[in-house]
Design an enzyme around this catalytic site. Structure first.
Site, PDB file in Angstrom:
ATOM      1  CB  VAL B  14      26.953  51.110  38.485  1.00 26.68           C
ATOM      2  CG1 VAL B  14      27.209  51.520  39.927  1.00 26.68           C
ATOM      3  CG2 VAL B  14      28.171  50.383  37.913  1.00 26.68           C
ATOM      4  CD  GLU B 131      35.776  51.754  49.986  1.00 24.34           C
ATOM      5  OE1 GLU B 131      35.810  52.016  51.194  1.00 24.34           O
ATOM      6  OE2 GLU B 131      36.810  51.533  49.323  1.00 24.34           O
ATOM      7  N   GLY B 136      37.010  49.206  43.136  1.00 21.55           N
ATOM      8  CA  GLY B 136      35.631  48.705  43.115  1.00 21.55           C
ATOM      9  C   GLY B 136      35.077  48.218  44.438  1.00 21.55           C
ATOM     10  CB  ILE B 138      38.676  46.149  47.494  1.00 24.40           C
ATOM     11  CG1 ILE B 138      38.754  45.177  46.302  1.00 24.40           C
ATOM     12  CG2 ILE B 138      39.542  45.707  48.641  1.00 24.40           C
ATOM     13  CD1 ILE B 138      40.147  45.094  45.685  1.00 24.40           C
ATOM     14  CD  GLU B 194      35.114  50.553  28.560  1.00 22.81           C
ATOM     15  OE1 GLU B 194      34.249  50.630  27.674  1.00 22.81           O
ATOM     16  OE2 GLU B 194      34.887  50.769  29.762  1.00 22.81           O
ATOM     17  CG  ASP B 205      41.131  53.090  35.075  1.00 22.93           C
ATOM     18  OD1 ASP B 205      39.957  53.508  35.128  1.00 22.93           O
ATOM     19  OD2 ASP B 205      41.568  52.197  35.837  1.00 22.93           O
ATOM     20  CE  LYS B 209      40.217  52.586  38.957  1.00 30.26           C
ATOM     21  NZ  LYS B 209      40.335  51.372  38.106  1.00 30.26           N
TER      22      LYS B 209
END
Lengths: 434, 434
Positions: B14, B131, B136, B138, B194, B205, B209
């Site tokens: 990234v 963001e 991700g 969006i 993963e 996860d 969020k």
């Protein structure tokens, strides 16, 4: 504390909802902006009646002629939600030229007067925001402008018209008697189609939105007249049934903008009814909803889905624009619109797609071979061919689908096929998403 | 011309893509901002090797210890894409306290350290953008923050985890031998899960969020530990087949945040596998895609769909944040984050949904009556009941669906049912979208 003064032109459904939202959000905007956002003036033919109905305080100036808003001293932002073309154009140009920022929901104004508006904005160092003009309450223009600031936008396409989507999707699971005509009547009864639905059914409304998207992304005018279009009136119930049952696809009216970013940007822009695979997200867009697909160089494939019309969604987008303008006004150096790029519009005949074609042919030997030959001669290969054994009025129905081909070549083949004595003139031609 | 200096901490996939995007967009950002956005420093354990691979000019400072970025003079924006928790936390806090704006993609950092970050940002008058941490590429947080500025956000929910969606959707049309285990193995082979998929499969996860979304919308921390969750590991292939074939639904792992805006905001927040009607837009979200539904007071129902992970989408969101921060920096008075509101978290036992329950019972009279009685006693009515005549290892499979009921009441009934001697312990329980 600084005060930003806003004027609203037009107190119809959208204008009234805009006024309500502006007033309901005063406290929140003050908290987030450190400034007051104040409704200073309204304009409407029936301004006194509407202002009374809205319970506006006497401090809000009321005028009958919207053009007066552009000459009032101290107005920072003019919101144009009048409808029509001439009055909005006059108001927009004089507002921008005199340094008032403009928010408009008017796709017709934007698509027909882009260059004029741009010049007026440059002259007055004013900004033009128009989130509500495409896909109503969906903040897709802000996303294209800011969220995807680091991306090349390679394509924007989707369902930009709620009326046609309501009609097409209502036929997907309708009873055997339902037709395009009955679906239109039902949409009109439900308030999702105008009494005169021509602008929607013909694809013209979607064309204006494709034009606005093209101008946003290239900085250049792309007048509606340069955008090829086909409406949905040629689609019959049988096409929908066949697409669903045999091709696992469903028709959607898609506005398409593709951008090939070289020194000159090569643009493909058109509006066509298109068969979408049932597993594609656009197939799940039903009723009056809109959906915009974005293909961005890094964020990749995205879809924005929501209500494309109605006072609530439209006013939401308009006041969102006012909020962004307030951020700009309070900042010393707001971001500028994209500088115009060189643009070349690709002729629609060069546009590539797989196609769906329904024909009616006399049931005699050699007809299929002639049809295949007409396509083959132009390098178009057939993906599937379906012949019914139930003859209809104009002959035996034949449905064929092709592999991707240029529209120009396909249309030439179609002309030859329709000229065969053994094939009826009546036919349906649709694009298909690959 | 003013120059804005950016530092990037972490040169993994990234980070490298972020650096490439920042450099590739220099010209465009200069055009739109009237300022230079310059990469001034990078940090990585292997900083020299990575900088060489990226072809960075010598003017870009290279450091091994990311914490040094916060003490470099002249840095305006620090981008944190390190991964982990301790090093990001140290860097974020010292950057914000000393007045550097921070962009992070780190949902773990945000969800676990919200209050600390907020205090540090207030102390340094710095801003925090994130963001990329939810969905991700969006730009849904920007939309919530700006595009919907005029709306009350009433709910945000959706598919926030690509791994679990890849697994669930791959089983929809899989061959008869496919199981959750084989689907997981396939997702791992395709790079969408993963090696240790616990964080994803357990729902943790998605919980992080939901926590970030709650903090964005209320200004308050909602630590992951306070958000109820159920992962997807309890779902069996049979549940998916039954849902598709009989209920016309398909399972999706949904993160849900509902906000009831009174003087105190009543929050409902949880992550549960949920049966979604096939005609719902979320059912069309397949493979590794994410989708966030938004229910806004005026814009109404919306969905944002796209890729939730990967270097391209993540870097797109990160650099989009840098662009927005540049707008803020160049402006005199950027918009402020929402002031924190009073929040009350509704206990998950109060959360209302229809439910799906698969049980295995001994095939003898009276069992169904006892099950129905356990539910009925708690006011829960059965919507449908399906009993197979093919006995399985643990008894005869029974699937029942209920009308909407509180989770607490349903779980109490379930405990009673599982305590019946004639019902096996093994079962699947899922929520259903109404």
């Amino acid at each position: 504390m600084r005060t930003i003064h806003v004027a609203v032109a037009g107190l119809g459904f959208v204008g009234r909802e805009t006024v309500r939202l502006l007033r309901a959000n005063r406290e929140r905007f003050r908290g987030r902006l450190g400034a007051d956002v104040e409704l200073a003036a309204v304009a409407d033919r029936d301004v006194h009646r509407e202002a009374r109905r809205l319970g506006l305080p006497v401090s809000v100036l009321r005028v009958r002629d919207p053009r007066r808003l552009a000459s009032l001293p101290g107005i920072d932002i003019v919101v144009e939600v009048l409808g029509g073309l001439d009055a909005p154009r006059a108001l927009a140009l004089s507002s921008l030229k005199t340094g008032r920022h403009l928010v408009t929901a008017n796709k017709r104004l934007l698509s027909h007067c882009w260059d004029e508006l741009r010049r007026a904005a440059a002259r007055g160092s004013a900004r033009l925001y128009f989130e509500a003009s495409v896909a109503g309450g969906i903040p897709v223009l802000q996303a294209l402008d800011n969220g995807f600031a680091a991306n090349r936008i390679e394509a924007v396409y989707g369902i930009l018209n709620g009326t046609t989507n309501y009609i097409l999707s209502s036929l997907e699971h309708a009873g055997p008697g339902a037709t395009m005509q009955s679906a239109l009547a039902q949409a009109q009864a439900a308030g999702f189609a105008e009494k005169d639905p021509t602008m929607d059914l013909s694809g013209e409304d979607s064309v204006q939105k494709v034009s606005v998207l093209a101008s946003l992304l290239t900085g250049r005018a792309l007048p509606p007249g340069r955008i090829a279009r086909q409406g949905i009136t040629g689609i019959e119930r049988q096409d929908i049934d066949f697409a669903l049952g045999t091709l696992s696809r469903t028709p959607r009216l898609l506005g398409v903008l593709r951008l090939d970013w070289g020194k000159t940007v090569r643009l493909e822009a058109h509006v066509f009814p298109t068969l979408v695979p049932l597993e594609h997200p656009l197939a799940a867009v039903r009723r009056q909803y809109n959906a915009v697909m974005v293909k961005a160089s890094h964020a990749d494939d995205l879809m924005f889905y929501g209500k494309g019309a109605g006072p609530g969604p439209t006013a939401s987008a308009v006041v969102g624009d006012v909020f962004m303008l307030c951020r700009d006004i309070l900042g010393a150096a707001p971001s500028k619109p994209r500088p115009p790029v060189k643009v070349e519009l690709i002729p629609v005949s060069e546009s590539v797609s797989p196609y769906y074609l329904r024909l009616f042919a006399q049931d005699k030997p050699g007809v299929l071979a002639k049809i295949a030959a007409a396509l083959g001669r132009r390098g178009i290969s057939i993906a599937s061919i379906h012949q019914s054994d139930v003859p209809a009025k104009d002959g035996v129905p034949i449905v064929l689908t092709t592999h991707p081909a240029k529209l120009g070549a396909f249309k030439a083949a179609l002309r030859e096929i329709l000229g065969l004595g053994s094939v009826a003139r009546r036919h349906t031609m649709l694009r298909m998403l690959p």
